[in-house]
Scaffold this active site. Structure first.
Site, mmCIF file in Angstrom:
data_model
loop_
_atom_site.group_PDB
_atom_site.id
_atom_site.type_symbol
_atom_site.label_atom_id
_atom_site.label_comp_id
_atom_site.label_asym_id
_atom_site.label_seq_id
_atom_site.Cartn_x
_atom_site.Cartn_y
_atom_site.Cartn_z
ATOM 1 N N CYS A 93 0.920 -1.381 -0.173
ATOM 2 C CA CYS A 93 -0.033 -0.072 -0.019
ATOM 3 C C CYS A 93 0.826 1.238 -0.087
ATOM 4 O O CYS A 93 1.425 1.450 -0.912
ATOM 5 C CB CYS A 93 -1.039 0.045 1.110
ATOM 6 S SG CYS A 93 -2.582 0.986 0.856
ATOM 7 N N HIS A 190 -3.319 -5.775 2.588
ATOM 8 C CA HIS A 190 -2.907 -6.101 4.052
ATOM 9 C C HIS A 190 -3.600 -7.125 4.520
ATOM 10 O O HIS A 190 -4.243 -7.908 3.665
ATOM 11 C CB HIS A 190 -3.643 -4.711 4.640
ATOM 12 C CG HIS A 190 -3.169 -3.391 4.466
ATOM 13 N ND1 HIS A 190 -1.927 -2.837 4.797
ATOM 14 C CD2 HIS A 190 -3.866 -2.335 3.757
ATOM 15 C CE1 HIS A 190 -2.029 -1.665 4.213
ATOM 16 N NE2 HIS A 190 -2.987 -1.187 3.674
HETATM 17 N N1 GLN Z 1 -2.133 6.844 2.114
HETATM 18 C C1 GLN Z 1 -2.421 5.759 1.018
HETATM 19 C C2 GLN Z 1 -3.742 5.810 0.318
HETATM 20 O O1 GLN Z 1 -4.718 6.122 1.133
HETATM 21 C C3 GLN Z 1 -2.049 4.432 1.509
HETATM 22 C C4 GLN Z 1 -3.010 3.706 2.562
HETATM 23 C C5 GLN Z 1 -2.468 2.499 3.244
HETATM 24 O O2 GLN Z 1 -1.187 2.401 3.210
HETATM 25 N N2 GLN Z 1 -3.379 1.697 3.681
HETATM 26 O O3 GLN Z 1 -4.069 5.453 -0.674
#
Ligand code: GLN
Length: 238
Positions: A93, A190
């Site tokens: 992510c 995740h």
């Molecule tokens: N801030 C990034 C987004 O919202 C990554 C979010 C994350 O790592 N869950 O796309």
């Protein structure tokens, strides 16, 4: 044998327990009597490109990404040298987004990436949240959970990690999820990703060990519990 892991920005990018990926790889190595060394590498700390077999960057909010982006750009050369030497990189992510050419968040300046993946990311107008199932080219499946507003688009030098079966993936438009370029991997999964995807964990482990030991045959483990968790995740609603 020894398996050396560099956990980059462990204290900043670890949303949704992404360090579970480190725990999984470490344990699957130890179950094979492979010694494991895990170093948390923080902002400003050096990581010798010839030393580590595996690098991990987890996910995080835009504000954590802003904090580490500049430092990541400073270590682009050493990370590229490590990858040329056969090291494996797994990013999730927020970490994944910064491995591309840039990440353009909703607010604030565009964050320069390190172009280890031929991809770019722009913030979308909706958060993509929920369970995800993807199918890889070998017809295996990966399961996980996504929560991002960023929309990632892949260039010609990178393959998706898999095709979306359930969920949004890279951008909720082209049915791609994640990215794979040589031994560099990015994903929105995740969960954390590896506990419920043991075969993929072993693929990464064997690739990382190959750097110093050549082709490694990992002895099979009893993955009945992991397989059951994977099977149940396959039928979770998006
Ligand atoms: N801030 C990034 C987004 O919202 C990554 C979010 C994350 O790592 N869950 O796309």
């Amino acid at each position: 044998m020894e398996f050396r892991i560099a956990h980059l920005y462990a204290h900043f990018l670890n949303i949704y327990g992404d360090r579970g990926n480190i725990i999984t790889l470490s344990q699957r190595a130890k179950w094979r009597d492979i010694e494991v060394k895990v170093d948390a590498i923080d902002i400003g700390q050096e990581a010798d490109p010839d030393y580590y077999d595996f690098y991990f960057i987890g996910g995080g909010q835009d504000k954590q990404q802003i904090v580490i982006a500049e430092d990541l750009v400073k270590r682009a050369t050493t990370l590229k040298a490590a990858v040329s030497g056969g090291a494996v990189v797994l990013t999730v992510c927020g970490g994944y987004q910064l491995l591309g050419h840039y990440y353009r968040p909703h607010e604030g300046p565009e964050l320069k990436g390190i172009s280890l993946l031929d991809a770019y990311t722009v913030a979308g107008n909706r958060r993509m949240i929920g369970n995800v199932v993807i199918k890889r080219d070998d017809n295996s499946t990966l399961v996980g959970f996504e929560n991002h507003s960023g929309k990632t688009y892949l260039g010609k030098d990178v393959q998706p990690l898999g095709k979306i079966v359930v969920g949004n993936g890279n951008n909720g438009e082209d049915k791609s999820e994640g990215a794979c370029q040589g031994t560099v991997y990015g994903t929105y999964l995740h969960g954390s990703l590896l506990p419920k995807n043991p075969a993929f964990a072993d693929l990464l482990l064997s690739q990382a060990l190959q750097r110093r030991y050549g082709a490694v045959q990992l002895k099979p483990l009893d993955d009945s519990l992991e397989a059951e968790a994977h099977k149940r995740a396959l039928v979770l609603p998006a």
